[in-house]
Scaffold this motif. Sequence first.
Motif, PDB file in Angstrom:
ATOM      1  N   ALA A  89       0.833  -1.210   0.000  1.00  0.00           N
ATOM      2  CA  ALA A  89       0.000   0.000   0.000  1.00  0.00           C
ATOM      3  C   ALA A  89       0.864   1.254   0.000  1.00  0.00           C
ATOM      4  CB  ALA A  89      -0.932  -0.004   1.203  1.00  0.00           C
ATOM      5  N   GLY A  90       1.958   1.211   0.790  1.00  0.00           N
ATOM      6  CA  GLY A  90       2.851   2.358   0.844  1.00  0.00           C
ATOM      7  C   GLY A  90       3.472   2.651  -0.507  1.00  0.00           C
ATOM      8  N   ILE A  91       3.933   1.593  -1.194  1.00  0.00           N
ATOM      9  CA  ILE A  91       4.519   1.766  -2.518  1.00  0.00           C
ATOM     10  C   ILE A  91       3.473   2.272  -3.505  1.00  0.00           C
ATOM     11  CG2 ILE A  91       5.535   0.533  -4.468  1.00  0.00           C
ATOM     12  CD1 ILE A  91       6.882  -1.318  -2.438  1.00  0.00           C
ATOM     13  N   PHE A  92       2.260   1.733  -3.402  1.00  0.00           N
ATOM     14  CA  PHE A  92       1.183   2.098  -4.317  1.00  0.00           C
ATOM     15  C   PHE A  92       0.820   3.572  -4.216  1.00  0.00           C
ATOM     16  CE2 PHE A  92      -3.269   2.495  -5.566  1.00  0.00           C
ATOM     17  CZ  PHE A  92      -3.280   1.828  -6.790  1.00  0.00           C
ATOM     18  N   PHE A  93       0.770   4.088  -2.984  1.00  0.00           N
ATOM     19  CA  PHE A  93       0.336   5.468  -2.781  1.00  0.00           C
ATOM     20  C   PHE A  93       1.499   6.467  -2.701  1.00  0.00           C
ATOM     21  CE2 PHE A  93      -3.401   3.169  -1.092  1.00  0.00           C
ATOM     22  CZ  PHE A  93      -4.387   3.779  -1.874  1.00  0.00           C
ATOM     23  N   ALA A  94       2.738   5.984  -2.723  1.00  0.00           N
ATOM     24  CA  ALA A  94       3.895   6.861  -2.549  1.00  0.00           C
ATOM     25  C   ALA A  94       3.939   8.017  -3.547  1.00  0.00           C
ATOM     26  CB  ALA A  94       5.186   6.056  -2.613  1.00  0.00           C
ATOM     27  N   PRO A  95       3.772   7.780  -4.845  1.00  0.00           N
ATOM     28  CA  PRO A  95       3.839   8.911  -5.793  1.00  0.00           C
ATOM     29  C   PRO A  95       2.704   9.908  -5.586  1.00  0.00           C
ATOM     30  CG  PRO A  95       4.082   6.799  -6.928  1.00  0.00           C
ATOM     31  CD  PRO A  95       3.623   6.492  -5.541  1.00  0.00           C
ATOM     32  N   ARG A  96       1.506   9.415  -5.328  1.00  0.00           N
ATOM     33  CA  ARG A  96       0.348  10.300  -5.166  1.00  0.00           C
ATOM     34  C   ARG A  96       0.501  11.178  -3.922  1.00  0.00           C
ATOM     35  NH1 ARG A  96      -4.283  10.143  -7.769  1.00  0.00           N
ATOM     36  NH2 ARG A  96      -3.768   8.085  -8.611  1.00  0.00           N
ATOM     37  N   PHE A  97       1.094  10.627  -2.863  1.00  0.00           N
ATOM     38  CA  PHE A  97       1.303  11.398  -1.640  1.00  0.00           C
ATOM     39  C   PHE A  97       2.233  12.584  -1.893  1.00  0.00           C
ATOM     40  CE2 PHE A  97       3.792  12.222   2.240  1.00  0.00           C
ATOM     41  CZ  PHE A  97       2.767  12.555   3.120  1.00  0.00           C
TER      42      PHE A  97
END
Length: 204
Positions: free
Chosen positions: A20-28
Amino acid sequence: MQTLKRTMLILVIAAVVLTAGIFFAPRFLAYSTNYTKADAIVILLGPVFNDRERHARDLIEKGMADYLIIPAYNKTLHLDQKTLKPLPDNPDKKNINSNSKPVIPEYYEDTHLELIEAKKTMKRHGLKSAIFVSSPYHMRRIQIMVNKEFDHSSEYYFSPTPFEKAPTNAWELKASDWKKVRREYVKILWFVIYFPWTREETAG
């Protein structure tokens, strides 16, 4: 058996959190806000400066501010009869990324130095609000630094340039994009680590 199940559960949870962290990292990282007319547009330096400056000038043309501040170059422009005109340089300043400022510790992030300079420039000209412009992946770090350095009673907005490609869906990122994302998280972590030790005089 219970210990094995518990271990497996912990590993599964850890894997889910990591994914989940990798998935949302760019959007954050690609932080942005709505904005209204402000006193100034502040451009933060970066590899593709033209894209950032283009967006900042577009905002000026739309009537979003009357001042354009480029703190890395100690450059301030004022809108006068629909034309941006440079204001006289502060004689006490040089390029803030130079080594001529022994007061500032060497471990300070360049973006942090730019924001400190932008804050001083705004104070010098009586400016109370700003729209910060940079590349999309750069915006979260800027927002974190602004929250630490600037007066919370003022109004600040964040508008990444739309002219620089920065995908936010994990499956769309190339290796070069992931390198930028990793670098941003390292810089954010470094700022969070050193900021509590910053000297009071550099914040004035």
